[in-house]
Design a protein around this motif. Structure first.
Motif, PDB file in Angstrom:
ATOM      1  N   GLY A 352       0.826  -1.202   0.000  1.00 23.16           N
ATOM      2  CA  GLY A 352       0.000   0.000   0.000  1.00 23.16           C
ATOM      3  C   GLY A 352       0.857   1.247   0.000  1.00 23.16           C
ATOM      4  N   LEU A 353       0.443   2.233  -0.763  1.00 26.00           N
ATOM      5  CA  LEU A 353       1.212   3.467  -0.930  1.00 26.00           C
ATOM      6  C   LEU A 353       0.470   4.636  -0.300  1.00 26.00           C
ATOM      7  N   VAL A 354       1.224   5.521   0.335  1.00 28.78           N
ATOM      8  CA  VAL A 354       0.705   6.769   0.879  1.00 28.78           C
ATOM      9  C   VAL A 354       1.456   7.921   0.224  1.00 28.78           C
ATOM     10  N   GLU A 355       0.717   8.939  -0.233  1.00 34.79           N
ATOM     11  CA  GLU A 355       1.343  10.155  -0.765  1.00 34.79           C
ATOM     12  C   GLU A 355       0.571  11.350  -0.241  1.00 34.79           C
ATOM     13  N   THR A 356       1.304  12.287   0.367  1.00 35.66           N
ATOM     14  CA  THR A 356       0.693  13.527   0.837  1.00 35.66           C
ATOM     15  C   THR A 356       1.482  14.702   0.291  1.00 35.66           C
ATOM     16  N   MET A 357       0.772  15.630  -0.306  1.00 37.59           N
ATOM     17  CA  MET A 357       1.380  16.809  -0.917  1.00 37.59           C
ATOM     18  C   MET A 357       1.092  18.021  -0.046  1.00 37.59           C
ATOM     19  N   GLY A 358       2.136  18.663   0.440  1.00 28.61           N
ATOM     20  CA  GLY A 358       1.963  19.874   1.229  1.00 28.61           C
ATOM     21  C   GLY A 358       1.830  21.075   0.319  1.00 28.61           C
ATOM     22  N   GLY A 359       0.633  21.607   0.242  1.00 27.68           N
ATOM     23  CA  GLY A 359       0.368  22.702  -0.675  1.00 27.68           C
ATOM     24  C   GLY A 359       0.974  24.012  -0.219  1.00 27.68           C
ATOM     25  N   GLY A 360       0.702  25.022  -0.963  1.00 26.23           N
ATOM     26  CA  GLY A 360       1.248  26.341  -0.690  1.00 26.23           C
ATOM     27  C   GLY A 360       1.568  27.018  -2.010  1.00 26.23           C
ATOM     28  N   VAL A 361       1.655  28.311  -1.995  1.00 23.66           N
ATOM     29  CA  VAL A 361       1.926  29.033  -3.230  1.00 23.66           C
ATOM     30  C   VAL A 361       3.134  29.936  -3.042  1.00 23.66           C
ATOM     31  N   SER A 362       4.139  29.409  -2.357  1.00 23.82           N
ATOM     32  CA  SER A 362       5.313  30.178  -1.985  1.00 23.82           C
ATOM     33  C   SER A 362       6.394  30.140  -3.068  1.00 23.82           C
ATOM     34  N   VAL A 363       6.009  30.322  -4.309  1.00 27.41           N
ATOM     35  CA  VAL A 363       6.932  30.331  -5.449  1.00 27.41           C
ATOM     36  C   VAL A 363       7.699  29.024  -5.532  1.00 27.41           C
ATOM     37  N   LEU A 364       7.125  27.956  -4.980  1.00 29.60           N
ATOM     38  CA  LEU A 364       7.744  26.635  -5.017  1.00 29.60           C
ATOM     39  C   LEU A 364       6.781  25.646  -5.651  1.00 29.60           C
ATOM     40  N   ASP A 365       7.335  24.567  -6.151  1.00 27.81           N
ATOM     41  CA  ASP A 365       6.536  23.482  -6.721  1.00 27.81           C
ATOM     42  C   ASP A 365       6.010  22.598  -5.598  1.00 27.81           C
ATOM     43  N   GLY A 366       5.345  23.224  -4.638  1.00 32.93           N
ATOM     44  CA  GLY A 366       4.839  22.520  -3.465  1.00 32.93           C
ATOM     45  C   GLY A 366       5.743  22.743  -2.270  1.00 32.93           C
ATOM     46  N   ASN A 367       5.146  22.899  -1.071  1.00 39.63           N
ATOM     47  CA  ASN A 367       5.933  23.068   0.152  1.00 39.63           C
ATOM     48  C   ASN A 367       6.633  21.784   0.557  1.00 39.63           C
ATOM     49  N   ALA A 368       5.945  20.658   0.422  1.00 39.17           N
ATOM     50  CA  ALA A 368       6.498  19.392   0.877  1.00 39.17           C
ATOM     51  C   ALA A 368       5.717  18.248   0.255  1.00 39.17           C
ATOM     52  N   CYS A 369       6.382  17.110   0.141  1.00 47.34           N
ATOM     53  CA  CYS A 369       5.724  15.876  -0.294  1.00 47.34           C
ATOM     54  C   CYS A 369       6.357  14.719   0.460  1.00 47.34           C
ATOM     55  N   VAL A 370       5.521  13.798   0.918  1.00 50.53           N
ATOM     56  CA  VAL A 370       5.990  12.581   1.568  1.00 50.53           C
ATOM     57  C   VAL A 370       5.317  11.404   0.883  1.00 50.53           C
ATOM     58  N   VAL A 371       6.108  10.389   0.559  1.00 49.54           N
ATOM     59  CA  VAL A 371       5.611   9.149  -0.025  1.00 49.54           C
ATOM     60  C   VAL A 371       6.122   8.003   0.823  1.00 49.54           C
ATOM     61  N   ALA A 372       5.245   7.075   1.190  1.00 44.14           N
ATOM     62  CA  ALA A 372       5.625   5.917   1.990  1.00 44.14           C
ATOM     63  C   ALA A 372       5.041   4.659   1.380  1.00 44.14           C
ATOM     64  N   LEU A 373       5.803   3.575   1.450  1.00 46.40           N
ATOM     65  CA  LEU A 373       5.359   2.274   0.972  1.00 46.40           C
ATOM     66  C   LEU A 373       5.297   1.320   2.150  1.00 46.40           C
ATOM     67  N   LEU A 374       4.103   0.757   2.390  1.00 46.69           N
ATOM     68  CA  LEU A 374       3.883  -0.163   3.492  1.00 46.69           C
ATOM     69  C   LEU A 374       3.572  -1.557   2.953  1.00 46.69           C
ATOM     70  N   GLU A 375       3.940  -2.574   3.741  1.00 46.76           N
ATOM     71  CA  GLU A 375       3.787  -3.955   3.304  1.00 46.76           C
ATOM     72  C   GLU A 375       3.131  -4.791   4.373  1.00 46.76           C
ATOM     73  N   ARG A 376       2.253  -5.694   3.949  1.00 50.58           N
ATOM     74  CA  ARG A 376       1.582  -6.586   4.889  1.00 50.58           C
ATOM     75  C   ARG A 376       2.599  -7.424   5.659  1.00 50.58           C
ATOM     76  N   GLY A 377       2.365  -7.595   6.952  1.00 51.20           N
ATOM     77  CA  GLY A 377       3.287  -8.372   7.776  1.00 51.20           C
ATOM     78  C   GLY A 377       3.270  -9.837   7.408  1.00 51.20           C
TER      79      GLY A 377
END
Length: 377
Positions: A352-377
């Motif tokens: 399963g994949l998680v992606e969160t994009m930290g928005g904002g309009v501070s002359v940047l292509d996004g404030n932040a982005c985090v992507v995580a990959l999780l796997e069944r135990g």
């Protein structure tokens, strides 16, 4: 050779999501943390805490944790716009991976209904924010360009909303749910042309938490987590805003794990607006270039499709309390990988994949982005 997990998720918990002005941050956080510890089992003790929030007052993290019964350990606050919760998650995972701590709590919380009368007010000290460029307008610009390039149709944009609201019917903690048609979505009140009300996430309150520890048999493992901030958005890229940041952050995860995006069984991604889900799907390689809209309309990214996206209902329907959103996504993926997601369960989910994009309009292509990959135990 596949990479081993860098950490394990011992337990997760969330509050309900929605406008809850009468329920303070302490109560919202308690609901999430209490459930996470009960889910994890064992003692309610951790070595450190990371707390993600955007608009909470100064000192909120310590006050909330004191009320929950956690004190005397390092408490670090994280603000990365909408990616605050997953930024806290990334730091917690890294602390476990390096052996700095053996057990940590990560918490995300936000009470937006008491912070704003309506939509988030643009930051006046930001060059673009002071011009009145709010996030709905920024995403609307991306949607307008994709429509002009025939990369997506209005009906395909609306299909994302139809899908995610239908997914949320099976999520009792979601803020909104319902069976809508494409015509109803397109006919709802215009917010930022071409994005209508049902294509925009709501103002939400809520909290989410996870207890992390070393990899262990039977636990959901974190294969990799990557975080980046955006480069200056100076038009050297021919992509819409946010695409390159999401692409590059995802590429870090694929490189660290050796996983091909086509191996992912489900994803929780940042769909604050319908166009956001489509841009993200293509940037991560979950959909082929130019195919994300068609995938949504054809049901490929719906429950029962080959790669369900946002089975929780996503930000559009579950809700988007900024600091809590990323950890709510993590919680959903954990429940899915355990086979405990009820009517929205993706059968046999392993990655399963998680992606969160930290928005904002501070002359940047996004404030932040985090992507995580999780796997069944």
């Amino acid at each position: 050779m596949s990479s081993p997990p860098i950490a394990a998720v011992e337990g997760v918990g969330t509050s309900r999501f929605g406008r809850q002005p009468g329920t303070g941050l302490v109560r919202l956080a308690f609901q999430a943390v209490d459930e996470a510890f009960r889910d994890a089992g064992g003692p309610r003790a951790v070595d450190a805490v990371w707390v993600g929030s955007v608009f909470a007052p100064a000192g909120t993290a310590q006050r909330v944790l004191r009320a929950i019964g956690i004190s005397g350990v390092p408490v670090l606050s994280v603000e990365s716009a909408c990616a605050s919760g997953t930024s806290a998650f990334a730091e917690g995972c890294e602390a476990i991976r390096t052996g700095r701590y053996r057990r940590v709590l990560v918490l995300g919380l936000e009470q937006m209904s008491t912070a704003f009368d309506g939509a988030i007010v643009p930051e006046p000290s930001d060059p673009e924010g002071c011009s009145g460029l709010a996030l709905p307008a920024l995403y609307a610009m991306a949607a307008t360009r994709w429509l002009a390039e025939d990369r997506v149709t209005a009906g395909q944009l609306a299909a994302v909303s139809v899908k995610n609201h239908a997914h949320a019917v099976h999520n009792p903690r979601a803020q909104y749910s319902g069976r809508h048609t494409v015509e109803e979505v397109l006919g709802s009140r215009m917010v930022a042309d071409p994005l209508t009300l049902l294509q925009c996430c709501p103002v939400s309150d809520g909290a989410a938490a996870a207890v992390l520890g070393p990899p262990a048999p039977g636990r959901v493992g974190v294969r990799a987590v990557a975080a980046r901030s955006g480069r200056p958005w100076d038009h050297t890229s021919d992509r819409v805003w946010g695409h390159d940041l999401v692409r590059d952050t995802g590429a870090d995860v694929w490189a660290a794990t050796g996983v091909d995006p086509r191996e992912v069984d489900l994803a929780e991604v940042h769909d604050a607006f319908t166009i956001g889900e489509l841009v993200t799907a293509e940037a991560l390689g979950l959909s082929a270039p130019g195919a994300a809209g068609a995938d949504a309309a054809a049901g490929r990214t719906a429950l029962g499709g080959s790669l369900p996206v946002n089975p929780s209902g996503g930000l559009l329907s579950r809700g988007h309390p900024l600091g809590a959103t990323g950890l709510a996504q993590v919680a959903e993926i954990v429940w899915q990988l355990r086979g405990a997601a009820g009517g929205r369960q993706v059968p046999g989910a392993r990655l399963g994949l998680v992606e969160t994009m930290g928005g904002g309009v501070s002359v940047l292509d996004g404030n932040a982005c985090v992507v995580a990959l999780l796997e069944r135990g």
